[in-house]
Scaffold this motif. Structure first.
Motif, short mmCIF file in Angstrom:
data_model
loop_
_atom_site.label_atom_id
_atom_site.label_comp_id
_atom_site.label_asym_id
_atom_site.label_seq_id
_atom_site.Cartn_x
_atom_site.Cartn_y
_atom_site.Cartn_z
N GLU A 22 -6.51 -99.94 -52.01
CA GLU A 22 -5.83 -100.45 -53.20
C GLU A 22 -4.54 -101.17 -52.82
O GLU A 22 -4.18 -102.19 -53.42
N SER A 23 -3.84 -100.64 -51.81
CA SER A 23 -2.59 -101.30 -51.40
C SER A 23 -2.86 -102.67 -50.79
O SER A 23 -2.01 -103.56 -50.85
N LEU A 24 -4.05 -102.85 -50.23
CA LEU A 24 -4.43 -104.17 -49.70
C LEU A 24 -4.81 -105.13 -50.81
O LEU A 24 -4.48 -106.32 -50.75
N VAL A 25 -5.48 -104.64 -51.82
CA VAL A 25 -5.80 -105.48 -52.98
C VAL A 25 -4.53 -106.02 -53.61
O VAL A 25 -4.47 -107.17 -54.08
N GLU A 26 -3.46 -105.23 -53.60
CA GLU A 26 -2.21 -105.59 -54.27
C GLU A 26 -1.26 -106.39 -53.41
O GLU A 26 -0.16 -106.76 -53.86
N GLN A 27 -1.62 -106.72 -52.18
CA GLN A 27 -0.72 -107.47 -51.31
C GLN A 27 -0.39 -108.86 -51.88
O GLN A 27 -1.26 -109.56 -52.42
N GLU A 33 -8.11 -110.11 -43.12
CA GLU A 33 -9.40 -109.44 -43.19
C GLU A 33 -9.16 -107.94 -43.02
O GLU A 33 -8.13 -107.51 -42.48
N VAL A 34 -10.13 -107.15 -43.47
CA VAL A 34 -10.05 -105.70 -43.35
C VAL A 34 -11.27 -105.22 -42.57
O VAL A 34 -12.40 -105.61 -42.88
N VAL A 35 -11.03 -104.40 -41.56
CA VAL A 35 -12.12 -103.80 -40.80
C VAL A 35 -11.99 -102.29 -40.93
O VAL A 35 -11.05 -101.69 -40.41
N VAL A 36 -12.91 -101.68 -41.67
CA VAL A 36 -12.96 -100.22 -41.78
C VAL A 36 -13.93 -99.71 -40.72
O VAL A 36 -15.12 -100.05 -40.75
N VAL A 37 -13.42 -98.92 -39.78
CA VAL A 37 -14.27 -98.36 -38.73
C VAL A 37 -14.46 -96.88 -39.04
O VAL A 37 -13.55 -96.07 -38.88
N THR A 45 -17.83 -91.77 -47.46
CA THR A 45 -16.87 -92.84 -47.21
C THR A 45 -17.47 -94.21 -47.49
O THR A 45 -16.83 -95.06 -48.15
N GLU A 46 -18.68 -94.46 -47.03
CA GLU A 46 -19.30 -95.77 -47.22
C GLU A 46 -19.44 -96.09 -48.71
O GLU A 46 -19.19 -97.23 -49.14
N GLU A 47 -19.82 -95.13 -49.50
CA GLU A 47 -19.97 -95.32 -50.94
C GLU A 47 -18.64 -95.69 -51.59
O GLU A 47 -18.58 -96.53 -52.50
N VAL A 48 -17.56 -95.07 -51.14
CA VAL A 48 -16.24 -95.35 -51.70
C VAL A 48 -15.75 -96.73 -51.28
O VAL A 48 -15.14 -97.46 -52.07
N VAL A 49 -16.01 -97.12 -50.04
CA VAL A 49 -15.54 -98.39 -49.52
C VAL A 49 -16.30 -99.57 -50.10
O VAL A 49 -15.74 -100.65 -50.32
N HIS A 50 -17.59 -99.41 -50.36
CA HIS A 50 -18.48 -100.52 -50.73
C HIS A 50 -17.94 -101.40 -51.86
O HIS A 50 -17.99 -102.65 -51.74
N PRO A 51 -17.41 -100.88 -52.96
CA PRO A 51 -16.93 -101.76 -54.03
C PRO A 51 -15.81 -102.71 -53.60
O PRO A 51 -15.62 -103.77 -54.21
N TYR A 52 -15.07 -102.36 -52.55
CA TYR A 52 -13.96 -103.20 -52.11
C TYR A 52 -14.43 -104.41 -51.31
O TYR A 52 -13.63 -105.33 -51.05
N GLU A 53 -15.71 -104.45 -50.96
CA GLU A 53 -16.23 -105.62 -50.25
C GLU A 53 -16.20 -106.85 -51.13
O GLU A 53 -16.16 -107.98 -50.64
N SER A 54 -16.21 -106.67 -52.45
CA SER A 54 -16.13 -107.80 -53.38
C SER A 54 -14.69 -108.15 -53.73
O SER A 54 -14.44 -109.20 -54.33
N LEU A 55 -13.76 -107.30 -53.36
CA LEU A 55 -12.34 -107.52 -53.67
C LEU A 55 -11.54 -107.99 -52.46
O LEU A 55 -10.48 -108.61 -52.62
N LEU A 56 -12.04 -107.68 -51.27
CA LEU A 56 -11.34 -108.00 -50.04
C LEU A 56 -12.30 -108.63 -49.04
O LEU A 56 -13.52 -108.47 -49.16
#
Length: 228
Positions: A22-27, A33-37, A45-56
């Protein structure tokens, strides 16, 4: 090529990882780019991260658990940004973090001598550690960790040149899942300095459990500093 690669190494942080995202969306600065490893999480975790692929501009990489240092190796290897920033999965950037980092770095007149920019972090609304003294404009990681100011500044937040980071790596397959970030940073500090600022870049949270699995054996290696 973009200005920043933001790397978020994560292990079973589905309950916290929305905060850094969320802090990255608000920058205020958007060229990153964002790399979640994901270091072998067993939660959602993957389920939570997935929606942010359309925002970032986000890539999600899942790997076998090996420790935070192995996740950083993976993130650096695939990074496309000019500058690399580590954002832990329970922390967050202040809204203007990347904008201020970019402005400071773009104003650097001697980039061959510098590896990046170091600013301050806060927790519970208070700066962590002491501010950088007036007149102290640069510092190497070696000076930061072992010099006259060692222990003064505590957890800071920095961006580093990706091209320099790609010359180094943390050792793997050592029967441990913890190799400190200093292993690489101090080697970089033998040659390069950081630009310093007392700007607050990050809001940190200290969780009771570590970011990644604990080491199966304590780290017992001799760190040899070599110039690549």
């Amino acid at each position: 090529m973009c200005k920043f690669t933001i790397c978020i190494p994560s292990y079973n942080r589905a309950h916290t990882i929305q905060k850094p995202l969320e802090s990255l969306v608000e920058q205020t600065f958007k060229d990153f780019e964002v790399v979640v490893v994901d270091d072998g999480s067993s939660d959602n975790t993957e389920e939570v991260v997935h929606p942010y692929e359309s925002l970032l501009n986000l890539r999600y990489i899942k790997k076998i658990n090996g420790g935070k240092h192995t996740a950083l190796n993976r993130g650096i290897a695939c990074a496309k940004g000019e500058l690399f920033v580590i954002l832990d999965s329970d922390d967050q950037f202040v809204t203007t973090c990347l904008e201020k980092m970019a402005k400071l770095w773009d104003g650097c007149k001697d980039r061959d001598s510098f590896c990046g920019v170091m600013g301050k972090s806060m927790t519970n609304g208070k700066m962590i550690g002491r501010p950088f003294p007036e007149g102290l404009h640069s510092l190497s990681y070696v000076e930061y960790h072992y010099g006259d100011y060692a222990g003064w500044f505590l957890d800071c937040c920095e961006c580093l040149r990706t091209d320099i980071l790609k010359r180094y790596s943390w050792p793997e397959n050592l029967e441990t899942k913890f190799v400190p970030e200093n292993y690489v940073m101090d080697q970089i500090g033998l040659k390069y300095k950081l630009l310093l600022t007392n700007e607050i870049f990050m809001d940190k949270v200290y969780e009771n459990d570590g970011i990644l699995k604990s080491a199966t054996k304590p780290l017992n290696v001799l760190i040899a500093f070599t110039r690549p």
